[in-house]
Motif scaffolding. Structure first.
Motif, PDB file in Angstrom:
ATOM      1  N   GLU A  51       0.825  -1.195   0.000  1.00  0.00           N
ATOM      2  CA  GLU A  51       0.000   0.000   0.000  1.00  0.00           C
ATOM      3  C   GLU A  51       0.870   1.261   0.000  1.00  0.00           C
ATOM      4  O   GLU A  51       0.594   2.225  -0.732  1.00  0.00           O
ATOM      5  CB  GLU A  51      -0.919  -0.003   1.221  1.00  0.00           C
ATOM      6  CG  GLU A  51      -1.812   1.223   1.348  1.00  0.00           C
ATOM      7  CD  GLU A  51      -2.805   1.350   0.198  1.00  0.00           C
ATOM      8  OE1 GLU A  51      -3.295   2.468  -0.030  1.00  0.00           O
ATOM      9  OE2 GLU A  51      -3.082   0.329  -0.479  1.00  0.00           O
ATOM     10  N   SER A  52       1.943   1.253   0.804  1.00  0.00           N
ATOM     11  CA  SER A  52       2.859   2.395   0.834  1.00  0.00           C
ATOM     12  C   SER A  52       3.512   2.605  -0.521  1.00  0.00           C
ATOM     13  O   SER A  52       3.662   3.738  -1.000  1.00  0.00           O
ATOM     14  CB  SER A  52       3.934   2.177   1.899  1.00  0.00           C
ATOM     15  OG  SER A  52       3.364   2.090   3.193  1.00  0.00           O
ATOM     16  N   ARG A  53       3.883   1.522  -1.184  1.00  0.00           N
ATOM     17  CA  ARG A  53       4.508   1.636  -2.499  1.00  0.00           C
ATOM     18  C   ARG A  53       3.528   2.210  -3.525  1.00  0.00           C
ATOM     19  O   ARG A  53       3.889   3.065  -4.341  1.00  0.00           O
ATOM     20  CB  ARG A  53       4.996   0.259  -2.955  1.00  0.00           C
ATOM     21  CG  ARG A  53       5.758   0.262  -4.283  1.00  0.00           C
ATOM     22  CD  ARG A  53       6.265  -1.116  -4.609  1.00  0.00           C
ATOM     23  NE  ARG A  53       5.166  -2.080  -4.655  1.00  0.00           N
ATOM     24  CZ  ARG A  53       5.313  -3.396  -4.604  1.00  0.00           C
ATOM     25  NH1 ARG A  53       6.527  -3.908  -4.486  1.00  0.00           N
ATOM     26  NH2 ARG A  53       4.265  -4.197  -4.646  1.00  0.00           N
ATOM     27  N   ASN A  54       2.276   1.769  -3.473  1.00  0.00           N
ATOM     28  CA  ASN A  54       1.265   2.278  -4.412  1.00  0.00           C
ATOM     29  C   ASN A  54       1.019   3.778  -4.193  1.00  0.00           C
ATOM     30  O   ASN A  54       0.843   4.537  -5.155  1.00  0.00           O
ATOM     31  CB  ASN A  54      -0.030   1.502  -4.263  1.00  0.00           C
ATOM     32  CG  ASN A  54       0.076   0.076  -4.798  1.00  0.00           C
ATOM     33  OD1 ASN A  54       0.928  -0.191  -5.649  1.00  0.00           O
ATOM     34  ND2 ASN A  54      -0.758  -0.820  -4.300  1.00  0.00           N
ATOM     35  N   LEU A  55       1.001   4.213  -2.927  1.00  0.00           N
ATOM     36  CA  LEU A  55       0.783   5.629  -2.647  1.00  0.00           C
ATOM     37  C   LEU A  55       1.940   6.481  -3.168  1.00  0.00           C
ATOM     38  O   LEU A  55       1.733   7.585  -3.691  1.00  0.00           O
ATOM     39  CB  LEU A  55       0.609   5.847  -1.144  1.00  0.00           C
ATOM     40  CG  LEU A  55      -0.690   5.290  -0.523  1.00  0.00           C
ATOM     41  CD1 LEU A  55      -0.661   5.425   0.999  1.00  0.00           C
ATOM     42  CD2 LEU A  55      -1.905   6.010  -1.111  1.00  0.00           C
ATOM     43  N   LEU A  56       3.163   5.973  -3.026  1.00  0.00           N
ATOM     44  CA  LEU A  56       4.316   6.700  -3.552  1.00  0.00           C
ATOM     45  C   LEU A  56       4.246   6.816  -5.080  1.00  0.00           C
ATOM     46  O   LEU A  56       4.528   7.867  -5.651  1.00  0.00           O
ATOM     47  CB  LEU A  56       5.612   5.998  -3.146  1.00  0.00           C
ATOM     48  CG  LEU A  56       6.095   6.210  -1.708  1.00  0.00           C
ATOM     49  CD1 LEU A  56       7.277   5.292  -1.399  1.00  0.00           C
ATOM     50  CD2 LEU A  56       6.491   7.672  -1.481  1.00  0.00           C
ATOM     51  N   ASN A  66       4.333  11.842   3.065  1.00  0.00           N
ATOM     52  CA  ASN A  66       5.678  12.417   2.985  1.00  0.00           C
ATOM     53  C   ASN A  66       6.317  11.999   1.669  1.00  0.00           C
ATOM     54  O   ASN A  66       7.074  11.022   1.595  1.00  0.00           O
ATOM     55  CB  ASN A  66       6.534  11.961   4.170  1.00  0.00           C
ATOM     56  CG  ASN A  66       5.971  12.434   5.502  1.00  0.00           C
ATOM     57  OD1 ASN A  66       5.660  13.614   5.666  1.00  0.00           O
ATOM     58  ND2 ASN A  66       5.834  11.517   6.448  1.00  0.00           N
ATOM     59  N   MET A  67       6.013  12.742   0.633  1.00  0.00           N
ATOM     60  CA  MET A  67       6.576  12.434  -0.679  1.00  0.00           C
ATOM     61  C   MET A  67       8.048  12.840  -0.730  1.00  0.00           C
ATOM     62  O   MET A  67       8.450  13.836  -0.128  1.00  0.00           O
ATOM     63  CB  MET A  67       5.809  13.186  -1.767  1.00  0.00           C
ATOM     64  CG  MET A  67       4.421  12.631  -2.064  1.00  0.00           C
ATOM     65  SD  MET A  67       4.472  10.926  -2.689  1.00  0.00           S
ATOM     66  CE  MET A  67       5.327  11.153  -4.243  1.00  0.00           C
ATOM     67  N   PRO A  68       8.886  12.055  -1.440  1.00  0.00           N
ATOM     68  CA  PRO A  68      10.305  12.419  -1.565  1.00  0.00           C
ATOM     69  C   PRO A  68      10.481  13.710  -2.339  1.00  0.00           C
ATOM     70  O   PRO A  68       9.627  14.110  -3.130  1.00  0.00           O
ATOM     71  CB  PRO A  68      10.891  11.214  -2.324  1.00  0.00           C
ATOM     72  CG  PRO A  68       9.731  10.589  -3.018  1.00  0.00           C
ATOM     73  CD  PRO A  68       8.545  10.805  -2.132  1.00  0.00           C
ATOM     74  N   LYS A  69      11.639  14.352  -2.116  1.00  0.00           N
ATOM     75  CA  LYS A  69      11.894  15.660  -2.712  1.00  0.00           C
ATOM     76  C   LYS A  69      12.311  15.578  -4.181  1.00  0.00           C
ATOM     77  O   LYS A  69      12.125  16.516  -4.941  1.00  0.00           O
ATOM     78  CB  LYS A  69      12.978  16.384  -1.915  1.00  0.00           C
ATOM     79  CG  LYS A  69      12.570  16.677  -0.477  1.00  0.00           C
ATOM     80  CD  LYS A  69      13.698  17.367   0.275  1.00  0.00           C
ATOM     81  CE  LYS A  69      13.292  17.662   1.718  1.00  0.00           C
ATOM     82  NZ  LYS A  69      14.394  18.333   2.471  1.00  0.00           N
ATOM     83  N   ASP A  70      12.920  14.468  -4.581  1.00  0.00           N
ATOM     84  CA  ASP A  70      13.365  14.348  -5.976  1.00  0.00           C
ATOM     85  C   ASP A  70      13.197  12.912  -6.448  1.00  0.00           C
ATOM     86  O   ASP A  70      12.834  12.009  -5.689  1.00  0.00           O
ATOM     87  CB  ASP A  70      14.830  14.801  -6.129  1.00  0.00           C
ATOM     88  CG  ASP A  70      15.762  14.083  -5.161  1.00  0.00           C
ATOM     89  OD1 ASP A  70      15.564  12.864  -4.938  1.00  0.00           O
ATOM     90  OD2 ASP A  70      16.689  14.719  -4.633  1.00  0.00           O
ATOM     91  N   LEU A 123      15.007   5.305  -4.576  1.00  0.00           N
ATOM     92  CA  LEU A 123      15.577   4.582  -3.442  1.00  0.00           C
ATOM     93  C   LEU A 123      14.483   4.043  -2.513  1.00  0.00           C
ATOM     94  O   LEU A 123      14.573   2.908  -2.024  1.00  0.00           O
ATOM     95  CB  LEU A 123      16.535   5.496  -2.676  1.00  0.00           C
ATOM     96  CG  LEU A 123      17.822   5.897  -3.409  1.00  0.00           C
ATOM     97  CD1 LEU A 123      18.613   6.913  -2.581  1.00  0.00           C
ATOM     98  CD2 LEU A 123      18.674   4.671  -3.711  1.00  0.00           C
ATOM     99  N   MET A 124      13.459   4.854  -2.288  1.00  0.00           N
ATOM    100  CA  MET A 124      12.369   4.426  -1.403  1.00  0.00           C
ATOM    101  C   MET A 124      11.595   3.260  -2.021  1.00  0.00           C
ATOM    102  O   MET A 124      11.265   2.283  -1.336  1.00  0.00           O
ATOM    103  CB  MET A 124      11.432   5.597  -1.117  1.00  0.00           C
ATOM    104  CG  MET A 124      12.058   6.701  -0.275  1.00  0.00           C
ATOM    105  SD  MET A 124      10.961   8.119  -0.017  1.00  0.00           S
ATOM    106  CE  MET A 124       9.685   7.359   0.993  1.00  0.00           C
TER     107      MET A 124
END
Length: 368
Positions: free
Chosen positions: A192-197, A204-208, A214-215
C-alpha cells in the motif's frame, strides 16, 4: 576418436607468433635460389622450418541451468494469507539444458607435416606458427582464430535473511500461524505504501526522483524478502561443460553425454540420464586424393589445405538438437601453392585460415 580435456585444448590452441628472420632467400622454383619442401622426417632437414597443416576438431559446449527451490517458513499458509496457489512444501533441485553449441577447433595434423629448406641467397622472411606448429602466415601478422568468449558465471547475489525485516511484534508471536498472519499484514502495508508513492499520494513524498527511486527499491526488497517466507526461494545457477572430439573419420552414432533433469550431466555409463549422441558426416565437397598420388615423392613448394566440410549433428533419442556444418581439413585435400609467388621479384604476404589451413588472403606485388 580421442576425447580431450578443455585445459589440453586451450594450451595447444594458444597462438604464438614465431618471428624467424632469415638472411636467406625465400624463393620457390628458381634456378638461382630455391626453397624445397618435403614431408617431415625428424633429423632430415635440421636447417629448415617444419610446419603442420591443421585438421578440425569439434568442440561441444553445453550450458546447464540448475534451479534450487527452498520452501518458505510459512509455505502452508501461502494460500490463506496471500492467495498463492500450489506452493511446494518440499525442497527440490532441477536441471535443464539452456544452450548447446558446436565450434571448430584447429589441431595440428601430424600426417601433414612439411619441412622447408632455405637457400642462403634469399631475402628476409617472416614465418608465423601456432604453438603446435600450424602454419599461420608468411611475411604477415597472422589472423587469430575466433572463438566464443569464455564462459563467466554471473555473480551470485548475497543471500537475504527475511527475518531481518520482521517487526518486534512478529518475532514475539507465540505460534507460527500468528507469525504468518502478522507477516502477511506487513506485506500488504508495504504494498500500500509503495502504491501511494507511485501515485504521488503519500503523506511524505520524496523531494526528488532519486530519493523516490531509493524508497521504492527499499519497499520492493522488503516485499520480496517477506513474501519469500510464503512462496519460498528459488536460486538459479548456470554451469558449462566442454567436450572436444577429433573426428578422423565419419561417425554414425556415438554416445556424447547423458543428461538428467534431476541430476544434470552424468557419466556416460549412468543410466539415470537420457543419452545424447553425435553424428559426423563427410559432405564430400572436395575430391579425395588418389592413393597412388599420395605415394609419389613430394615436390618442392608450399603445401596448403583444400578443406572439405563435415556436418555435425547432436541429437537425443527423438530428434536433432543441433546441426552445424564446419570446415574439415582431414576431409579435404592438399595442394601445392605456386612457388613463383615467392620469387625474390615479388613482395609476397600470405595469410592462412587458422582453422582450416586454406589460404585466406594472398598479396603478391612486383616491386618497381
Amino acid at each position: 576418436m580421442r576425447l580431450m580435456s578443455k585445459c589440453e585444448v586451450s594450451a595447444r590452441l594458444t597462438v604464438r607468433v614465431i618471428a624467424i628472420l632469415f638472411t636467406f632467400l625465400f624463393s620457390l622454383f628458381t634456378s638461382s635460389a630455391q626453397t624445397s619442401t618435403s614431408s617431415y622426417q625428424p633429423g632430415v632437414t635440421p636447417e629448415g622450418m617444419v610446419y603442420f597443416l591443421p585438421k578440425t576438431a569439434v568442440r561441444i559446449v553445453v550450458q546447464v541451468e540448475k534451479t534450487t527451490y527452498t520452501p518458505g517458513e510459512f509455505c502452508k499458509y501461502a494460500d490463506r494469507y496471500l492467495r498463492l496457489k500450489d506452493v511446494a512444501s518440499e525442497p527440490s533441485v532441477g536441471y535443464r539444458i539452456t544452450n548447446l553449441r558446436v565450434e571448430p577447433v584447429a589441431m595440428a595434423d601430424t600426417t601433414k607435416g612439411y619441412s622447408v629448406k632455405f637457400d642462403p641467397k634469399s631475402v628476409a622472411s617472416n614465418i608465423a606458427l601456432s604453438d603446435d606448429g600450424i602454419l599461420l602466415a608468411i611475411n604477415a601478422t597472422p589472423k587469430p582464430a575466433e572463438y566464443a568468449p569464455a564462459f563467466k558465471p554471473a555473480p551470485k547475489p548475497a543471500p537475504m535473511n527475511p527475518r531481518q525485516f520482521m517487526s518486534e511484534e512478529i518475532l514475539a508471536a507465540g505460534s507460527t500461524a500468528k507469525m504468518a498472519e502478522l507477516t502477511a499484514q506487513d506485506i500488504y502495508e508495504i504494498r500500500e505504501s509503495r502504491n501511494l508513492l507511485i501515485r504521488g499520494q503519500a503523506d511524505n513524498m520524496p523531494k526528488d526522483g532519486e530519493q523516490l527511486r531509493l524508497m521504492l527499491n527499499q519497499l520492493e526488497m522488503q516485499d520480496h524478502a517477506l513474501s519469500s517466507l510464503f512462496s519460498g526461494q528459488t536460486v538459479k545457477d548456470t554451469i558449462e561443460k566442454v567436450m572436444t572430439i577429433m573426428p578422423d573419420k565419419e561417425i554414425e552414432r556415438e554416445l556424447l553425454f547423458r543428461f538428467s533433469k534431476k541430476l544434470g550431466l552424468v557419466d556416460k555409463d549412468d543410466l539415470a540420464g537420457e543419452p545424447y549422441y553425435i553424428r559426423v558426416a563427410n559432405l564430400r565437397t572436395v575430391p579425395m586424393p588418389d592413393p597412388d598420388e599420395k605415394k609419389k615423392k613430394q615436390e618442392p613448394g608450399l603445401y596448403i589445405n583444400v578443406p572439405g566440410k563435415m556436418k555435425v549433428t547432436i541429437y537425443d533419442a527423438i530428434e536433432p538438437i543441433n546441426v552445424t556444418e564446419l570446415p574439415a581439413g582431414q576431409f579435404g585435400n592438399v595442394e601445392l601453392l605456386s612457388g613463383a609467388l615467392f620469387n625474390k621479384r615479388y613482395a609476397t604476404h600470405l595469410w592462412m585460415n587458422p582453422l582450416s589451413g586454406s589460404v585466406d588472403r594472398l598479396e603478391a606485388e612486383q616491386p618497381k
